[in-house]
Design a protein around this motif. Structure first.
Motif, short mmCIF file in Angstrom:
data_model
loop_
_atom_site.label_atom_id
_atom_site.label_comp_id
_atom_site.label_asym_id
_atom_site.label_seq_id
_atom_site.Cartn_x
_atom_site.Cartn_y
_atom_site.Cartn_z
N MET A 53 0.81 -1.39 0.19
CA MET A 53 -0.03 -0.03 -0.03
C MET A 53 0.70 1.12 0.18
O MET A 53 1.76 1.29 0.74
CB MET A 53 -1.01 -0.05 1.19
N LYS A 54 0.47 2.30 -0.88
CA LYS A 54 1.31 3.48 -0.88
C LYS A 54 1.13 4.15 0.42
O LYS A 54 0.16 3.97 1.20
CB LYS A 54 0.49 4.30 -2.04
N ASP A 55 2.20 4.65 0.90
CA ASP A 55 2.39 5.57 2.27
C ASP A 55 1.62 6.92 1.96
O ASP A 55 2.11 7.62 1.04
CB ASP A 55 3.42 5.58 2.86
N PHE A 56 0.61 7.36 2.61
CA PHE A 56 0.08 8.74 2.49
C PHE A 56 0.48 9.44 3.57
O PHE A 56 0.59 9.00 4.79
CB PHE A 56 -1.56 8.63 2.30
N THR A 57 0.87 10.58 3.33
CA THR A 57 1.21 11.70 4.27
C THR A 57 -0.03 12.13 5.43
O THR A 57 -1.04 12.31 4.69
CB THR A 57 1.80 13.10 3.89
N ILE A 58 0.19 11.97 6.67
CA ILE A 58 -0.69 12.63 7.72
C ILE A 58 -0.60 14.09 8.01
O ILE A 58 0.37 14.58 8.08
CB ILE A 58 -1.02 11.83 8.78
N VAL A 59 -1.61 14.78 7.81
CA VAL A 59 -1.62 16.18 7.85
C VAL A 59 -2.62 16.78 8.91
O VAL A 59 -3.80 16.06 9.10
CB VAL A 59 -1.80 17.07 6.76
N GLU A 60 -2.42 17.77 9.60
CA GLU A 60 -3.54 18.65 10.43
C GLU A 60 -3.57 20.01 9.60
O GLU A 60 -2.58 20.82 9.22
CB GLU A 60 -3.07 18.82 11.89
N VAL A 61 -4.89 20.22 9.40
CA VAL A 61 -5.14 21.41 8.70
C VAL A 61 -5.99 22.41 9.54
O VAL A 61 -6.92 22.15 10.20
CB VAL A 61 -6.12 21.25 7.41
#
Length: 81
Positions: free
Chosen positions: A1-9
């Motif tokens: 699975m592709k790693d996705f960045t986790i963000v806070e907006v």
């Protein structure tokens, strides 16, 4: 699975109220300030796109996309693990 960045907006959300306000009080109203955390799906010139869920078996499918217009974003951060 592709790693996705986790963000806070951090962003200002629109809202509506059905009560009556005087003009004086209405001019004091402001957006609801929110902080949203999600998987960063991508960005465009218009918005940042997040998702709440990724599927292990369906690698090209995400769940609950959230589109936040740049004009409402005050800041955002990428988490590093």
């Amino acid at each position: 699975m592709k790693d996705f960045t986790i963000v806070e907006v951090h962003w200002g959300d629109a809202w509506i109220e059905t009560d009556d306000y005087s003009l004086k009080d209405a001019k004091k109203l402001s957006p609801d300030l929110r902080k949203t955390i999600g998987y960063l799906i991508g960005t465009t010139s218009e918005c940042i796109i997040l998702a709440t869920d990724l599927y292990n078996k369906e690698k090209d499918t995400i769940n609950t996309p959230m589109v936040i217009p740049w004009g409402t974003v005050s800041e955002w951060y990428e988490f590093e693990f």
